[in-house]
Design a protein around this motif. Structure first.
Motif, PDB file in Angstrom:
ATOM      1  N   UNK A   1      27.906  -9.480  -3.444  1.00 13.99           N
ATOM      2  CA  UNK A   1      28.666 -10.195  -2.415  1.00 13.99           C
ATOM      3  C   UNK A   1      27.885 -11.459  -2.077  1.00 13.99           C
ATOM      4  N   UNK A   2      28.465 -12.625  -2.402  1.00 13.87           N
ATOM      5  CA  UNK A   2      27.732 -13.883  -2.199  1.00 13.87           C
ATOM      6  C   UNK A   2      27.442 -14.189  -0.732  1.00 13.87           C
ATOM      7  N   UNK A   3      28.230 -13.633   0.156  1.00  9.29           N
ATOM      8  CA  UNK A   3      28.034 -13.910   1.581  1.00  9.29           C
ATOM      9  C   UNK A   3      26.969 -13.014   2.211  1.00  9.29           C
ATOM     10  N   UNK A   4      27.077 -11.726   1.970  1.00  9.15           N
ATOM     11  CA  UNK A   4      26.163 -10.777   2.629  1.00  9.15           C
ATOM     12  C   UNK A   4      24.985 -10.356   1.763  1.00  9.15           C
ATOM     13  N   UNK A   5      25.165 -10.455   0.449  1.00 11.46           N
ATOM     14  CA  UNK A   5      24.115  -9.993  -0.444  1.00 11.46           C
ATOM     15  C   UNK A   5      24.248  -8.530  -0.814  1.00 11.46           C
ATOM     16  N   UNK A   6      25.310  -7.877  -0.386  1.00  6.26           N
ATOM     17  CA  UNK A   6      25.541  -6.483  -0.751  1.00  6.26           C
ATOM     18  C   UNK A   6      25.609  -6.381  -2.269  1.00  6.26           C
ATOM     19  N   UNK A   7      25.080  -5.262  -2.799  1.00  6.51           N
ATOM     20  CA  UNK A   7      24.935  -5.205  -4.256  1.00  6.51           C
ATOM     21  C   UNK A   7      25.310  -3.832  -4.815  1.00  6.51           C
ATOM     22  N   UNK A   8      25.813  -3.876  -6.062  1.00  4.89           N
ATOM     23  CA  UNK A   8      26.010  -2.677  -6.845  1.00  4.89           C
ATOM     24  C   UNK A   8      27.323  -1.955  -6.606  1.00  4.89           C
ATOM     25  N   UNK A   9      27.404  -0.753  -7.176  1.00  2.00           N
ATOM     26  CA  UNK A   9      28.627   0.051  -7.111  1.00  2.00           C
ATOM     27  C   UNK A   9      29.058   0.324  -5.682  1.00  2.00           C
ATOM     28  N   UNK A  10      28.109   0.680  -4.825  1.00  2.00           N
ATOM     29  CA  UNK A  10      28.416   1.033  -3.444  1.00  2.00           C
ATOM     30  C   UNK A  10      28.286  -0.144  -2.484  1.00  2.00           C
ATOM     31  N   UNK A  11      27.923  -1.321  -3.022  1.00  2.93           N
ATOM     32  CA  UNK A  11      27.695  -2.510  -2.197  1.00  2.93           C
ATOM     33  C   UNK A  11      26.696  -2.201  -1.074  1.00  2.93           C
ATOM     34  N   UNK A  12      25.520  -1.716  -1.503  1.00  2.00           N
ATOM     35  CA  UNK A  12      24.440  -1.429  -0.562  1.00  2.00           C
ATOM     36  C   UNK A  12      23.973  -2.731   0.075  1.00  2.00           C
ATOM     37  N   UNK A  13      23.695  -2.673   1.389  1.00  6.12           N
ATOM     38  CA  UNK A  13      23.268  -3.875   2.108  1.00  6.12           C
ATOM     39  C   UNK A  13      22.032  -3.568   2.956  1.00  6.12           C
ATOM     40  N   UNK A  14      20.933  -4.150   2.662  1.00  2.50           N
ATOM     41  CA  UNK A  14      20.682  -4.985   1.469  1.00  2.50           C
ATOM     42  C   UNK A  14      20.576  -4.127   0.215  1.00  2.50           C
ATOM     43  N   UNK A  15      20.727  -4.737  -0.920  1.00  2.00           N
ATOM     44  CA  UNK A  15      20.747  -4.016  -2.176  1.00  2.00           C
ATOM     45  C   UNK A  15      19.469  -3.264  -2.482  1.00  2.00           C
ATOM     46  N   UNK A  16      18.330  -3.792  -2.050  1.00  2.00           N
ATOM     47  CA  UNK A  16      17.052  -3.165  -2.395  1.00  2.00           C
ATOM     48  C   UNK A  16      16.855  -1.814  -1.715  1.00  2.00           C
ATOM     49  N   UNK A  17      17.769  -1.433  -0.804  1.00  3.57           N
ATOM     50  CA  UNK A  17      17.688  -0.082  -0.223  1.00  3.57           C
ATOM     51  C   UNK A  17      17.774   0.974  -1.312  1.00  3.57           C
ATOM     52  N   UNK A  18      18.456   0.638  -2.408  1.00  9.25           N
ATOM     53  CA  UNK A  18      18.645   1.606  -3.481  1.00  9.25           C
ATOM     54  C   UNK A  18      17.356   1.891  -4.248  1.00  9.25           C
ATOM     55  N   UNK A  19      16.305   1.133  -3.972  1.00  9.43           N
ATOM     56  CA  UNK A  19      15.023   1.381  -4.645  1.00  9.43           C
ATOM     57  C   UNK A  19      14.464   2.756  -4.298  1.00  9.43           C
ATOM     58  N   UNK A  20      14.957   3.355  -3.200  1.00  7.37           N
ATOM     59  CA  UNK A  20      14.517   4.705  -2.841  1.00  7.37           C
ATOM     60  C   UNK A  20      14.951   5.724  -3.885  1.00  7.37           C
ATOM     61  N   UNK A  21      15.966   5.368  -4.684  1.00 15.30           N
ATOM     62  CA  UNK A  21      16.455   6.260  -5.734  1.00 15.30           C
ATOM     63  C   UNK A  21      15.835   5.935  -7.087  1.00 15.30           C
ATOM     64  N   UNK A  22      15.267   4.742  -7.214  1.00 12.86           N
ATOM     65  CA  UNK A  22      14.639   4.360  -8.491  1.00 12.86           C
ATOM     66  C   UNK A  22      14.388   2.870  -8.550  1.00 12.86           C
ATOM     67  N   UNK A  23      13.329   2.523  -9.254  1.00 11.69           N
ATOM     68  CA  UNK A  23      12.961   1.111  -9.346  1.00 11.69           C
ATOM     69  C   UNK A  23      13.973   0.309 -10.156  1.00 11.69           C
ATOM     70  N   UNK A  24      14.758   0.946 -10.973  1.00  2.00           N
ATOM     71  CA  UNK A  24      15.724   0.255 -11.828  1.00  2.00           C
ATOM     72  C   UNK A  24      17.095   0.143 -11.167  1.00  2.00           C
ATOM     73  N   UNK A  25      17.135   0.117  -9.870  1.00  2.00           N
ATOM     74  CA  UNK A  25      18.396   0.139  -9.125  1.00  2.00           C
ATOM     75  C   UNK A  25      19.314  -1.023  -9.467  1.00  2.00           C
ATOM     76  N   UNK A  26      18.765  -2.161  -9.895  1.00  2.00           N
ATOM     77  CA  UNK A  26      19.604  -3.320 -10.201  1.00  2.00           C
ATOM     78  C   UNK A  26      20.335  -3.191 -11.531  1.00  2.00           C
ATOM     79  N   UNK A  27      19.783  -2.422 -12.455  1.00  2.52           N
ATOM     80  CA  UNK A  27      20.338  -2.388 -13.814  1.00  2.52           C
ATOM     81  C   UNK A  27      20.828  -1.010 -14.259  1.00  2.52           C
ATOM     82  N   UNK A  28      20.547   0.006 -13.488  1.00  2.00           N
ATOM     83  CA  UNK A  28      20.922   1.363 -13.910  1.00  2.00           C
ATOM     84  C   UNK A  28      21.973   1.942 -12.961  1.00  2.00           C
ATOM     85  N   UNK A  29      23.213   2.083 -13.430  1.00  2.00           N
ATOM     86  CA  UNK A  29      24.262   2.630 -12.570  1.00  2.00           C
ATOM     87  C   UNK A  29      23.977   4.074 -12.145  1.00  2.00           C
TER      88      UNK A  29
END
Length: 237
Positions: free
Chosen positions: A178-206
């Protein structure tokens, strides 16, 4: 009968013993059951045992005793009938209570069986899911591949709810931003780096994103379906 009418004999049959008893009581010094005037009035309309020929007195006494015995038997029958009816009422109440309890026990047993069946299904569903680490990393993933991964990671009874949210949030694009908020990925996590708690490859691994999204929905809403219900009411989750 020469000295008593048919009516007189009937009256004597019913009153002879009582009359004789009253006379005997007076002779013994007891108090009569009625005063002199009442006694005289009663006597005026009553045929005394002494007025009946000696040969017929035994018949009169026998008839009186028979009537008393019949009256006592009738009273005993009535008492027995009342007792039987009361016993039947009590038994009917007990039977009704037993039937009610049996019905309640059956309903409770069915409820427990249904609950156990549901829990068994949930356990089976959870035990059949795969962990994110069980998928080999790829350079890229198609929508079909991402959906296939989700089907293997999300419990079967929760997949449709999970899919509804992902479809609304990113249309299954694991790189959606999301260009406005920065939400990222399948679930549009905001901020996206929150998903790092599940794995360091959160940006590239669905698979990592799915793992994080499932944990988030379970933790905050109890399940993906709980999250979907909230999303429907608020258009976000």
């Amino acid at each position: 009968m020469s000295r008593i009418s048919v009516r007189g004999f009937a009256v004597a049959s019913a009153t002879a013993v009582t009359t004789v008893g009253a006379v005997v009581g007076v002779a013994a010094g007891g108090t009569p059951a009625a005063d002199d005037n009442n006694f005289e009035a009663a006597a005026a309309d009553t045929t005394l045992l002494a007025d009946i020929p000696a040969g017929q007195q035994a018949q009169v006494q026998t008839a009186s005793l028979t009537q008393q015995a019949d009256a006592q038997a009738s009273a005993a029958d009535a008492s027995a009938k009342k007792s039987a009816e009361e016993s039947a009422r009590i038994q009917a109440a007990k039977d009704a209570k037993s039937k009610k309890q049996a019905a309640e026990d059956r309903i409770e047993a069915e409820r427990k069986a249904e609950q156990e069946k549901k829990e068994d299904a949930e356990r089976a569903s959870r035990s059949s899911v795969r962990d994110a680490s069980s998928f080999s990393a790829q350079g890229s993933y198609s929508v079909a591949e991402v959906q296939a991964m989700a089907r293997q990671m999300v419990p079967a009874d929760q997949f449709q709810c999970f899919s509804n949210i992902v479809n609304h949030e990113s249309t299954w694009n694991y790189r959606a931003t999301n260009p406005s908020s920065g939400a990222y990925g399948l679930m549009q996590a905001l901020p996206g780096h929150k998903m790092s708690s599940a794995g360091a490859d959160w940006q590239t691994n669905p698979a990592t994103q799915i793992k994080w999204g499932l944990s988030y929905m379970d933790g905050r809403y109890g399940s993906p379906c709980g999250a979907w219900s909230f999303w429907q009411a608020n258009n976000w989750y």
